[in-house]
Enzyme design. Structure first.
Site, short mmCIF file in Angstrom:
data_model
loop_
_atom_site.label_atom_id
_atom_site.label_comp_id
_atom_site.label_asym_id
_atom_site.label_seq_id
_atom_site.Cartn_x
_atom_site.Cartn_y
_atom_site.Cartn_z
N GLY A 191 3.49 -6.11 3.17
CA GLY A 191 4.06 -5.33 4.13
C GLY A 191 5.74 -5.24 4.62
N GLU A 244 1.19 0.86 1.12
CA GLU A 244 -0.17 1.61 1.43
C GLU A 244 -0.56 -0.38 2.29
OE1 GLU A 244 -3.56 1.26 1.96
OE2 GLU A 244 -3.74 1.16 -0.31
N GLY A 283 -0.91 -3.58 0.04
CA GLY A 283 -2.23 -4.97 -0.01
C GLY A 283 -1.44 -5.17 1.66
N SER A 284 -2.04 -6.13 1.91
CA SER A 284 -1.62 -6.70 3.90
C SER A 284 -1.11 -6.50 4.38
CB SER A 284 -2.16 -8.37 3.48
OG SER A 284 -1.25 -8.94 3.75
N CYS A 304 -9.35 -0.89 1.68
CA CYS A 304 -8.96 -1.14 2.64
C CYS A 304 -9.56 0.18 3.25
CB CYS A 304 -7.06 -0.44 1.55
SG CYS A 304 -7.30 0.39 0.65
#
Length: 514
Positions: free
Chosen positions: A250, A267, A245-246, A301
């Site tokens: 994270g 990630e 995610g963002s 991403c």
């Protein structure tokens, strides 16, 4: 810019979602009777209502996951691989329907929805082979009559938190490896895309029945928002959390897991760049740039977000790229010929417009970026991809905006290009277009790209499952999918066996007793 016909809608989305879910064997009760509405980004309409888990539900799910793990870890790894093989067969048999559901729920064009399911099939194949290759090392011992080696063991329940943009593939990257490694899995999908998760869970359960003997609770689904994610992240009985995610997300997950000495596989965001050198094949570069920047409506991403072009080819390449931006098909992702579907929601659109306003205020020249189809679907958010020519890498350029914005910068040579390339907080994926061997090798060297993925003569998106996927800096440092990423789902033990009658100590230490 030239304009291409905007693609209009086909049949109502709600009816198609219901048909596909039933075809995939998802019970009506799991998507019709809940309290959380699910919207399709294609039209913005509510297509389902799903039930949400509570923090107490998470705790009970972890209880079941621990029991499943304790049984599953004793199953031989090649036998565990058989379950993953059967899951792959279910995915093959239902690729068309599941891919269609990805399109309906996430807004991806048809080929990308099918491609995502193909990634799942591919990682299942990879994991089946891996189930016979969970190798440790034999290590030379300094002590005579001793053998030293390492062994790998299942680690425990693995929590998997996924994002909306790859609603099923990212789960499979983690789950297929975790399962063959002997772990149980707990999946918290994005609250924006729970229907695809329900479908995958139904296919997994079908594979488990065919397998025979899979412990109950081996794979569980936890639908919900931040409360569910926090409960899963904070549970000390879940040794590994894999979160996609963002960067903002994270930071929260990484800190919470580290506080309890758990392991995170993060990630996170990417702000990926491509460098175009004077020797580049511009026809090849144009195609690679177009897909990497505009594919998935800029919601990967690995989307190309910065283009660093040598001044010697800038005036040749950029007008051609602007024409491509103006002619791309936008609209209903189910329509043949559509290349750009919708943004996921209003927040994504607002974030895009805010970024463009900041770039405009800094003097940028902007091609595209406007909303389309608002009259037809006021609750859906379709935009023209934006090509933004800008003189310097201002703050907004260093920020990842999850939308189809490509910032274009000039450079005078490769050293300047690499400096610009690396001058952002993120470090996921990168590429260079060049036919100069020295330039290519420099970019791939220690003084080149600082990203986890570095490509030559292809864009930064579209990674294959055979390589480890992930990046550096604010991308989080985690690795999923191929190579030796499997090690993150296991615990390592170093073993020493003394088969002699003596007891020599390491480092020459002497400790004699009568």
């Amino acid at each position: 810019m030239a304009t291409k016909d905007i693609r209009k809608a086909q049949q109502p989305v709600t009816e198609e979602v219901a048909h596909v879910l039933r075809t995939l064997g998802v019970p009506d009760s799991s998507w019709r009777n809940g309290t959380r509405p699910v919207r399709s980004p294609i039209t913005g309409e509510v297509v389902a209502h799903v039930a949400e888990a509570s923090a107490r539900d998470v705790a009970h799910a972890v209880d079941r996951s621990i029991a499943a793990f304790e049984a599953w870890r004793t199953v031989p790894a090649p036998r565990r691989g058989e379950l993953v093989r059967l899951l792959g067969e279910e995915l093959r048999a239902h690729k068309a329907e599941l891919g269609r559901l990805v399109t309906l729920e996430a807004g991806k064009i048809v080929s990308e929805g099918l491609g995502e399911v193909q990634e799942m099939i591919d990682i299942c194949d990879f994991a089946v082979g891996l189930s016979r290759q969970l190798y440790g090392l034999t290590i030379a011992s300094e002590r005579p009559g001793h053998r030293m080696m390492e062994s790998w063991h299942p680690v425990g329940p693995v929590g998997i938190i996924t994002a909306f943009n790859f609603p099923v593939a990212v789960w499979s990257w983690n789950a297929a490896l975790a399962l063959v490694c002997g772990d149980s899995v707990l999946w918290k999908p994005s609250e924006k895309t729970p229907l695809t998760a329900l479908a995958v869970q139904a296919l997994f359960e079908r594979a488990a029945v065919a397998f025979g003997g899979a412990p109950e609770g081996l794979s569980q689904l936890l639908v919900g928002g931040a409360e569910v994610g926090a409960a899963l992240t904070d549970d000390t009985r879940v040794p590994v959390i894999s979160a996609t995610g963002s960067t903002r997300m994270g930071r929260i997950v990484g800190e919470r897991v580290a506080r309890r000495f758990g392991r995170s596989i993060l990630e996170l965001g990417g702000n990926n760049a491509a460098i175009v050198c004077p020797s580049a094949d511009l026809d090849l570069a144009l195609r690679g740039i177009a897909f990497a920047a505009m594919g998935t409506a800029g919601q990967r991403c690995t989307t190309l977000r910065r283009l660093i072009v040598n001044e010697g080819v800038y005036e040749t390449l950029i007008p051609r790229l602007a024409r491509a931006y103006g002619s791309v098909g936008i609209g209903d992702p189910r329509e043949a010929g559509t290349l750009i579907g919708p943004l996921i929601d209003a927040a994504a659109y607002e974030g895009m417009q805010k970024a463009l306003a900041e770039a405009r205020a800094a003097g940028a020249r902007i091609h595209g970026g406007e909303r389309v189809l608002a009259a037809e679907w006021p609750d859906a958010y379709y935009v023209r991809p934006a090509l933004v020519e800008i003189d310097s890498q201002i703050d907004i350029v260093k920020h990842e905006t999850f939308a189809p914005i490509l910032y274009v910068l000039r450079c005078a040579g490769l050293p300047e290009a690499i400096k610009l390339h690396n001058a952002v907080p993120q470090g996921l994926s990168s590429s260079i277009f060049t036919n100069d061997l020295r330039e290519a090798e420099t970019f791939l060297s220690a003084e080149g790209s600082d990203c986890g993925i570095a490509n030559v003569n292809i864009g930064p998106s579209g990674a294959e499952i055979g390589g480890a996927f992930g990046g550096e800096k604010e991308t989080g440092g985690g690795r999923e999918s191929g190579s030796d990423a499997w090690k993150a789902y296991m615990r390592r033990a170093t073993n020493t066996i003394n088969y002699s009658r003596a007891l020599p100590l390491a480092q020459g230490v002497s400790f004699d007793i009568d």
